[in-house]
Motif scaffolding. Structure first.
Motif, short mmCIF file in Angstrom:
data_model
loop_
_atom_site.label_atom_id
_atom_site.label_comp_id
_atom_site.label_asym_id
_atom_site.label_seq_id
_atom_site.Cartn_x
_atom_site.Cartn_y
_atom_site.Cartn_z
N LEU A 1 0.87 -1.18 0.00
CA LEU A 1 0.00 0.00 0.00
C LEU A 1 0.90 1.23 0.00
O LEU A 1 1.75 1.37 0.89
CB LEU A 1 -0.90 -0.01 1.24
CG LEU A 1 -1.80 -1.23 1.37
CD1 LEU A 1 -2.49 -1.24 2.73
CD2 LEU A 1 -2.84 -1.25 0.25
N GLY B 1 1.69 5.38 -2.11
CA GLY B 1 1.28 6.77 -2.24
C GLY B 1 2.32 7.71 -1.65
O GLY B 1 2.05 8.88 -1.44
N GLY C 1 -13.18 -0.23 2.11
CA GLY C 1 -13.03 -0.49 3.54
C GLY C 1 -12.24 -1.75 3.84
O GLY C 1 -11.75 -2.44 2.94
N THR D 1 2.10 3.54 3.51
CA THR D 1 1.35 4.77 3.26
C THR D 1 1.88 5.89 4.16
O THR D 1 2.70 5.66 5.05
CB THR D 1 -0.16 4.56 3.51
OG1 THR D 1 -0.33 4.12 4.87
CG2 THR D 1 -0.72 3.53 2.56
N TYR E 1 0.00 10.05 8.06
CA TYR E 1 -1.31 10.67 8.35
C TYR E 1 -2.44 9.97 7.60
O TYR E 1 -3.61 10.38 7.71
CB TYR E 1 -1.29 12.17 8.03
CG TYR E 1 -0.52 12.96 9.08
CD1 TYR E 1 0.87 12.86 9.15
CD2 TYR E 1 -1.16 13.77 10.00
CE1 TYR E 1 1.59 13.55 10.11
CE2 TYR E 1 -0.45 14.47 10.97
CZ TYR E 1 0.93 14.36 11.01
OH TYR E 1 1.64 15.04 11.98
P1 NAP Z 1 -6.73 7.62 4.22
O1 NAP Z 1 -7.60 8.70 4.77
O2 NAP Z 1 -6.03 6.77 5.20
O3 NAP Z 1 -7.56 6.64 3.26
C1 NAP Z 1 -8.81 6.98 2.72
C2 NAP Z 1 -9.22 5.89 1.78
O4 NAP Z 1 -8.47 5.97 0.56
C3 NAP Z 1 -8.96 4.50 2.29
O5 NAP Z 1 -9.97 4.08 3.19
C4 NAP Z 1 -8.91 3.72 1.01
O6 NAP Z 1 -10.22 3.54 0.46
C5 NAP Z 1 -8.21 4.66 0.07
N1 NAP Z 1 -6.77 4.46 0.04
C6 NAP Z 1 -5.81 5.14 0.71
N2 NAP Z 1 -4.59 4.71 0.36
C7 NAP Z 1 -4.77 3.73 -0.52
C8 NAP Z 1 -3.89 2.88 -1.25
N3 NAP Z 1 -2.54 2.98 -1.12
N4 NAP Z 1 -4.42 1.97 -2.09
C9 NAP Z 1 -5.77 1.86 -2.23
N5 NAP Z 1 -6.66 2.63 -1.58
C10 NAP Z 1 -6.16 3.55 -0.75
O7 NAP Z 1 -5.68 8.23 3.22
P2 NAP Z 1 -5.38 9.75 2.81
O8 NAP Z 1 -4.81 10.46 3.98
O9 NAP Z 1 -6.58 10.29 2.09
O10 NAP Z 1 -4.21 9.50 1.76
C11 NAP Z 1 -4.50 8.90 0.51
C12 NAP Z 1 -3.22 8.40 -0.12
O11 NAP Z 1 -2.31 9.49 -0.26
C13 NAP Z 1 -2.52 7.35 0.76
O12 NAP Z 1 -2.20 6.27 -0.08
C14 NAP Z 1 -1.29 8.04 1.29
O13 NAP Z 1 -0.18 7.18 1.38
C15 NAP Z 1 -1.05 9.17 0.31
N6 NAP Z 1 -0.54 10.38 0.98
C16 NAP Z 1 -1.24 10.90 2.03
C17 NAP Z 1 -0.73 12.02 2.68
C18 NAP Z 1 -1.44 12.60 3.87
O14 NAP Z 1 -0.97 13.61 4.41
N7 NAP Z 1 -2.57 12.02 4.31
C19 NAP Z 1 0.46 12.61 2.24
C20 NAP Z 1 1.14 12.04 1.16
C21 NAP Z 1 0.63 10.92 0.53
P3 NAP Z 1 -11.08 2.22 0.73
O15 NAP Z 1 -11.55 2.32 2.15
O16 NAP Z 1 -12.18 2.31 -0.28
O17 NAP Z 1 -10.18 1.06 0.52
#
Ligand code: NAP
Length: 258
Positions: free
Chosen positions: A8, A10, A50, A70, A73
């Protein structure tokens, strides 16, 4: 059977790991950022629906190990990964990047969320947001005494009270110096992401005596193994691969070790 890995990602760290996966392994992205086209593994994009959906995917795809790399955060997907692995009866390993620690000269003020952040932000006039896209949904409520600069992945026109810089790290010390000089920020707002790619803003804030409003990290679930560097995680994957290879060699063809 060779353990099939679901990674996983991103993040830059996850991309580094993906470049070392095998052709049967899967790299999963939420679909918000750029997708590399030159990876040795399979790539899938989008949510699983989920923890239950992820557990179903693990079974259908015969995944033997989840690796959660991931962002610190991205708490929802990390929680889903830990639960889905338990439901599927497989291991979950996670990269847990160490947070930044304040150094002498730093003025960090920890905040728990957006509302607390707005209260702490009130005395300032020229904040620099480096939190991702969340400030974009608050651009219409910027107080009259503030002008915001928001740096995130998304291109956005901003408005008369805000400029949005669409940019992707890593960010250099030189570039951050120039930006701080040009924009005359009086406070920096940051997640405690850890790692080197976005750390230079903290160095410049320290040099200029600026406070940093630091969003606290969300709690993350316990998993089977955690690693604080990509190198440590890659070494463990290498060991797993060697064990897989050893299992694939028919017993009769093994050389005697005597
Ligand atoms: P999150 O709130 O933890 O996840 C929201 C939803 O997005 C998850 O429930 C899942 O959907 C889907 N998801 C997240 N990462 C996924 C992955 N690698 N593969 C497939 N589905 C994924 O995540 P977020 O904070 O919105 O971040 C989204 C992505 O951006 C992550 O992969 C993370 O590594 C990257 N990112 C985040 C940040 C940050 O500050 N949050 C910064 C840089 C990069 P379902 O429940 O439908 O499976």
């Amino acid at each position: 059977m060779v353990t099939r890995i679901l990674l996983l990602g991103g993040t830059g760290d996850a991309l580094k790991i993906a470049r070392r996966l095998g052709s049967n392994d899967v790299y999963s992205l939420a679909g918000l950022g750029r997708i590399a086209e030159d990876l040795p593994c399979q790539v899938r994009v989008g949510g699983f629906g989920g923890a239950d959906g992820l557990a179903r995917n693990l079974a259908a795809e015969r995944i033997g190990l989840i690796v959660d790399a991931t962002h610190p955060y991205a708490a929802q997907i990390s929680a889903n990964a830990a639960l889905a692995a338990r439901l599927a009866g497989i291991q979950c390993w996670a990269l847990r990047r160490a947070p930044w620690r304040p150094r002498p000269g730093d003025d960090w003020r920890f905040v728990s969320g957006w509302d607390a952040l707005c209260i702490q932000l009130n005395p300032f006039a020229r904040p620099f947001f480096t939190l991702g896209r969340e400030p974009l949904s608050h651009l219409d409520t910027i107080p009259a005494h503030q002008y915001w600069t928001v740096r995130c992945l998304d291109a956005h026109p901003g408005n008369e009270r805000a400029r949005v810089i669409g940019a992707r790290g890593p960010f250099t010390l030189e570039g951050e110096h120039a930006l701080f000089e040009q924009c005359r920020f009086d406070v920096v707002i940051s997640k405690n992401s850890g790692g080197a790619a976005t750390e230079a803003k903290l160095d410049v804030a320290r040099e200029r005596g600026l406070p940093v409003l630091m969003l606290e990290r969300p709690p993350l679930p316990d998993v089977d193994r955690t690693f604080d560097t990509t190198d440590a995680l890659l070494a463990a994957l290498e060991t797993l691969r060697a064990e897989n290879d050893a299992r694939m060699i028919p017993p009769g063809s093994r050389r005697s070790e005597a």
